[in-house]
Design an enzyme around this catalytic site. Sequence first.
Site, PDB file in Angstrom:
ATOM      1  N   SER A   1       1.057  -1.165   0.099  1.00 52.31           N
ATOM      2  CA  SER A   1      -0.111  -0.191  -0.279  1.00 52.31           C
ATOM      3  C   SER A   1       0.811   1.561   0.388  1.00 52.31           C
ATOM      4  O   SER A   1       1.784   1.524   0.210  1.00 52.31           O
ATOM      5  CB  SER A   1      -0.891   0.343   1.574  1.00 52.31           C
ATOM      6  OG  SER A   1      -0.540   0.613   2.550  1.00 52.31           O
ATOM      7  N   CYS A   2       0.482   2.516  -0.106  1.00 54.91           N
ATOM      8  CA  CYS A   2       1.161   4.172  -0.091  1.00 54.91           C
ATOM      9  C   CYS A   2       1.057   4.108   1.493  1.00 54.91           C
ATOM     10  O   CYS A   2       1.748   5.224   1.222  1.00 54.91           O
ATOM     11  CB  CYS A   2       0.263   4.850  -0.991  1.00 54.91           C
ATOM     12  SG  CYS A   2       0.271   3.836  -3.338  1.00 54.91           S
ATOM     13  N   ASP A   3       0.863   3.608   2.040  1.00 54.09           N
ATOM     14  CA  ASP A   3       1.266   4.252   3.934  1.00 54.09           C
ATOM     15  C   ASP A   3       1.991   4.049   3.855  1.00 54.09           C
ATOM     16  O   ASP A   3       2.868   2.738   4.247  1.00 54.09           O
ATOM     17  CB  ASP A   3      -0.207   3.442   4.628  1.00 54.09           C
ATOM     18  CG  ASP A   3      -0.420   4.471   6.047  1.00 54.09           C
ATOM     19  OD1 ASP A   3       0.477   4.415   6.349  1.00 54.09           O
ATOM     20  OD2 ASP A   3      -1.138   4.548   5.963  1.00 54.09           O
TER      21      ASP A   3
END
Lengths: 279, 393
Positions: free
Chosen positions: B338-340
């Site tokens: 994910s981009c987190d």
Amino acid sequence: MIKFFEKAPYAPVEYSYDVEEILYKEKSKFQEIIVIKNPHFGKMLILDDVVQLTERDEFFYHEMLTHVIMHAHPHPKKVIVIGGGDGGTVREVLKHKNVEKIYFVEIDEEVINVSKKFFPTVSYGIDDPRVEIKIMDGAEFILKKKSADIDAVIVDSTDIIGFARSLYTTDFFTTLRDCLTDEGMFVTHSESFHFHMDMVIEIQETLKKVFPVVDLYTAPIATYPGNWWSFSCASKKYGCREIRRIPEIETKFYDSEIHLQSFVPERLYEKLLNKTLKW
Amino acid sequence: MLRTFKVEKFHASIIPESTLFKVLKYLDKEVIETPFLLIDSEMIKEKVSMIGRHIRNSKIFYAVKANPDIEILKFLNELNLGFEISSEGELEILSSLGVEPERIISSNPVKSLKFLKMAAKYGIHFFSYDSVDEVDKLTKVVPHCNVYVRLSVPNEGSEWPLSKKFGVELDEAATLLTYAKDKGLNPVGITFHVGSQCTNVYNWNIALDKAKALWELAERNKIKLTLLNIGGGYPIKYTKNVVSIETIEKNVNNLIYDKFPKNIEIHIEPGRAVVGEAGIFVATVIGKAQRSDEEWLYIDIGVFNGLMESVGGIKYSYIVESYKHTKYKKRYTIAGPSCDSFDVIDKNVTLPEPDTGNLILILSSGAYTVSYASEFNGFSIPKTILIQRKGKR
């Protein structure tokens, strides 16, 4: 003197050997092949850091892998040997005079070449006219084999968890069964009874899905971790415990008495498969 | 296709050879679309046979939250295991399998009314509690049910402590037992939880001492208890060996024998210990990067779609598919897809170098992984696949 330390990930012991001389050390397409010389065992063949055979004691393994089903079978003529690039198993099969044909299927040609060069007493049978060498994956060879005319298949592989694992699947056992005659038999090594009981069970259970007759015998192999080495055999008709041809061949360890007593006693076998054996 | 995985010595102490063999065989023949969780059902069976074996008069209730996959529950149902649940969702699955109400308990001390109503209708009659409010709810919805009070006990040494959210101290627990009795409920026992993945054997000693004190307090108040629910907490092997179930249970059994009446009934609620080691996550390396001195490995499973517990400190063992020599290892930071920036699973992991597209196996990941997964950032929740023995038994 330098030492070689064996690296078998699933062995809870680590064997080491004195190295008098490193005779060969190269990477093939499939594995690293090493030949060393040890003061006790003589020359040793090592694949991917695991000892495969030693000059001094290889006959225990090769005789026991080969001769049990070869004597349980009433008249083996056509045999497939998968793996065993060193030629030891082929040598043992050739001792049986009624054998007409051996398909010798080895994935790694380099092992054959190295064995011919360093282990002539093991590999001398490879060039026998009855032997047809196939350099390919054993599972693929069996898959392509259409006629059911094979009397015995012997798998002489490296560690099961490695790239030899295609020789231990239900699919492989099924295609293999279908290339055997109605009296056909099969044998493979199945790891240490002492250390790898879970693997012995797994292989036995997989075989039982495919063959009506499945059995288990053992032999002492000093240089394989756990020593008490197991062999899983299967058959389409006959039991493997019975000797159907009187042994007339020359052997160092195997004989009719050894044949009978090598099988796992029935009560122990039952406990093993019920998973009530724990040690 | 035959893949090459770098299996090393330390893996052997985490995953049995036969389980790894089955996993690798599966990965050889199937078309692989990662990530997914592979479960060795034989290993579950073996774990189940080990749990409770050394505790007299014990019953096992699988903590469904650990992994509520329907196939796993079916398998456990066939083994005739009990189940511990907390929600209407969990009850719905069990109900679809036809699990008898006698084999279900709920040890969540604070349950929703909706769940309680459904549980009452289903016929469940064992509930834990630790507040006056819960007694009042239970009295209304499941009158006369059996209840056991949740005692707080130390969670030191467990990697996933839980004690602060639930549980009451001795005096309050005694009061609550009396209160439940006055309200017409049937106070039958005590429960506690030493914390999940508890590697400190002495937590059970302290917990049982405290439970014994409460048992006596209750007796003085004319309440005769019969049940001790010892929760879960049995640890599993993630990166190192842990104290065995047998050792824990023999100790617990001796303590119970010394401190409690002889005919006492014991409930155990294992979750992690049942499914944890049987599960192997199969993920794919989706990218690699070097950022200043750090080597980063990005894989298609992360904190949000399965490895949430890595944030709480659980460290996993990995087996990578690699075609480079084992001698050349690198130290990696492993991150999810994910981009987190929170989505980092592990740091300082030494691995043989995989290529993008190679597989990575995450060992002992059967529990509290898929059950935590979300679809954050559009990554779907991984499937669970049971490797079962087919054909003749």
